[in-house]
Write a protein that holds these residues in place. Structure first.
Motif, PDB file in Angstrom:
ATOM      1  N   SER A  28      55.891 -12.338  18.758  1.00 57.18           N
ATOM      2  CA  SER A  28      54.831 -12.705  17.967  1.00 57.18           C
ATOM      3  C   SER A  28      55.434 -13.523  17.101  1.00 57.18           C
ATOM      4  O   SER A  28      54.491 -14.339  16.454  1.00 57.18           O
ATOM      5  N   ALA A  29      56.612 -14.174  16.707  1.00 59.99           N
ATOM      6  CA  ALA A  29      57.425 -15.787  16.640  1.00 59.99           C
ATOM      7  C   ALA A  29      56.518 -16.614  17.443  1.00 59.99           C
ATOM      8  O   ALA A  29      57.140 -17.578  16.787  1.00 59.99           O
ATOM      9  N   TYR A  51      48.944 -25.192  18.798  1.00 57.53           N
ATOM     10  CA  TYR A  51      49.453 -24.503  18.563  1.00 57.53           C
ATOM     11  C   TYR A  51      48.322 -23.260  17.693  1.00 57.53           C
ATOM     12  O   TYR A  51      48.589 -22.436  16.710  1.00 57.53           O
ATOM     13  N   SER A  52      47.701 -23.460  18.234  1.00 54.78           N
ATOM     14  CA  SER A  52      46.794 -22.221  16.984  1.00 54.78           C
ATOM     15  C   SER A  52      46.008 -21.770  18.333  1.00 54.78           C
ATOM     16  O   SER A  52      45.815 -22.199  19.447  1.00 54.78           O
ATOM     17  N   SER A  53      45.139 -20.608  17.713  1.00 51.54           N
ATOM     18  CA  SER A  53      44.581 -19.340  19.078  1.00 51.54           C
ATOM     19  C   SER A  53      42.925 -20.674  19.347  1.00 51.54           C
ATOM     20  O   SER A  53      42.526 -21.318  18.036  1.00 51.54           O
ATOM     21  N   GLY A  54      42.337 -20.286  20.281  1.00 51.53           N
ATOM     22  CA  GLY A  54      41.047 -21.244  20.477  1.00 51.53           C
ATOM     23  C   GLY A  54      41.989 -22.860  21.563  1.00 51.53           C
ATOM     24  O   GLY A  54      42.561 -22.158  22.882  1.00 51.53           O
ATOM     25  N   SER A  68      46.043 -13.140  19.431  1.00 52.46           N
ATOM     26  CA  SER A  68      46.025 -11.644  19.103  1.00 52.46           C
ATOM     27  C   SER A  68      45.862 -10.493  20.458  1.00 52.46           C
ATOM     28  O   SER A  68      46.358  -9.984  20.690  1.00 52.46           O
ATOM     29  N   SER A  69      45.419 -11.049  21.579  1.00 53.73           N
ATOM     30  CA  SER A  69      46.394 -10.618  22.746  1.00 53.73           C
ATOM     31  C   SER A  69      47.678 -10.965  23.506  1.00 53.73           C
ATOM     32  O   SER A  69      47.668 -10.943  24.251  1.00 53.73           O
ATOM     33  N   LYS A  70      48.094 -12.534  22.666  1.00 61.88           N
ATOM     34  CA  LYS A  70      48.979 -12.729  23.122  1.00 61.88           C
ATOM     35  C   LYS A  70      48.925 -13.027  24.743  1.00 61.88           C
ATOM     36  O   LYS A  70      50.413 -12.159  25.703  1.00 61.88           O
TER      37      LYS A  70
END
Lengths: 112, 113
Positions: A28-29, A51-54, A68-70
């Motif tokens: 998670s890090a 560096y971000s989701s999307g 969220s799902s890694k």
């Protein structure tokens, strides 16, 4: 559970196909997500960095991150024979010892 | 102009020998790295230097000793080579910390017989 999982393939597609490459991770890090491309007998080169989701798009390449799902993905549209290479996902934590953690790579061949 | 260069490109040697691999970058970067890529293509960091100072030292046998005479050079010396040391060794550099883009050299293919 391994820190990074990447299907090594090999993956063989016809020219013009849409390619989907994926990695899952457990740490998670991880804050930075990258895709490197490595041609045979060459060093890896950075292809995409986020560096971000999307989604992040660059020409025929789209990098997708779902924290969220890694799970991260790289999509290649209208694949070309010149895209034939090994694609490595890579992850980076921030703070502490900053070091890139690589997946094992997926070997892709695009057939003309 | 080659950004990150390594010598030699290929190295074949006997078990027990000592060998060195040299790396030079002309990008003006402050940070340099050594990676090992094994036969299964798994790429793993070994060492990282920032301005000649060691900042990352992974769990690597102490037969491996990096040396940075200046910030443009990072050499790797390996003592008492073993069969398991056979791999491709990549040097890389980045402007500052690891979040900056890393540029890789062409690799040195080491074969220990």
């Amino acid at each position: 559970q391994k820190e990074v999982e990447q299907d090594p393939g090999p993956l063989s597609v016809p020219e013009g196909a849409i390619v989907s490459l994926n990695c899952t991770y457990s740490n998670s890090a991880f804050q930075y997500f990258m895709w490197y491309r490595q041609y045979s007998r060459k060093g890896p080169e950075l292809l995409m960095y986020t560096y971000s989701s999307g989604n992040k798009e660059d020409g025929r390449f789209t990098a997708q991150v779902d924290k969220s799902s890694k799970y991260i993905s790289l999509f290649i549209r209208d694949s070309q024979p010149s895209d034939s290479a090994t694609y490595l996902c890579a992850f980076l934590t921030q703070g502490g010892s900053e070091k890139l953690v690589f997946g094992k790579g997926t070997k892709l061949t695009v057939n003309p | 102009d080659t950004a990150v260069s390594q010598t030699p490109k290929y190295l074949v040697t006997q078990m027990g020998n000592d060998k060195s691999i040299k790396c030079e970058q002309n990008l003006g970067h402050d940070t340099m790295y050594w990676y090992k890529q094994d036969s299964k293509k798994f790429l793993k960091i070994m060492f990282s230097y920032n301005n000649k100072e060691l900042i990352i030292n992974e769990t690597v046998p102490n037969r491996f000793s990096p040396k940075s005479p200046d910030k443009a050079h990072l050499n790797l010396h390996i003592n008492s080579l073993e069969l398991g040391d056979s791999a491709v060794y990549f040097c890389a550099s980045s402007q500052g910390v690891a979040t900056d883009t890393q540029y890789f050299g062409p690799g040195t293919r080491l074969t220990v017989l």
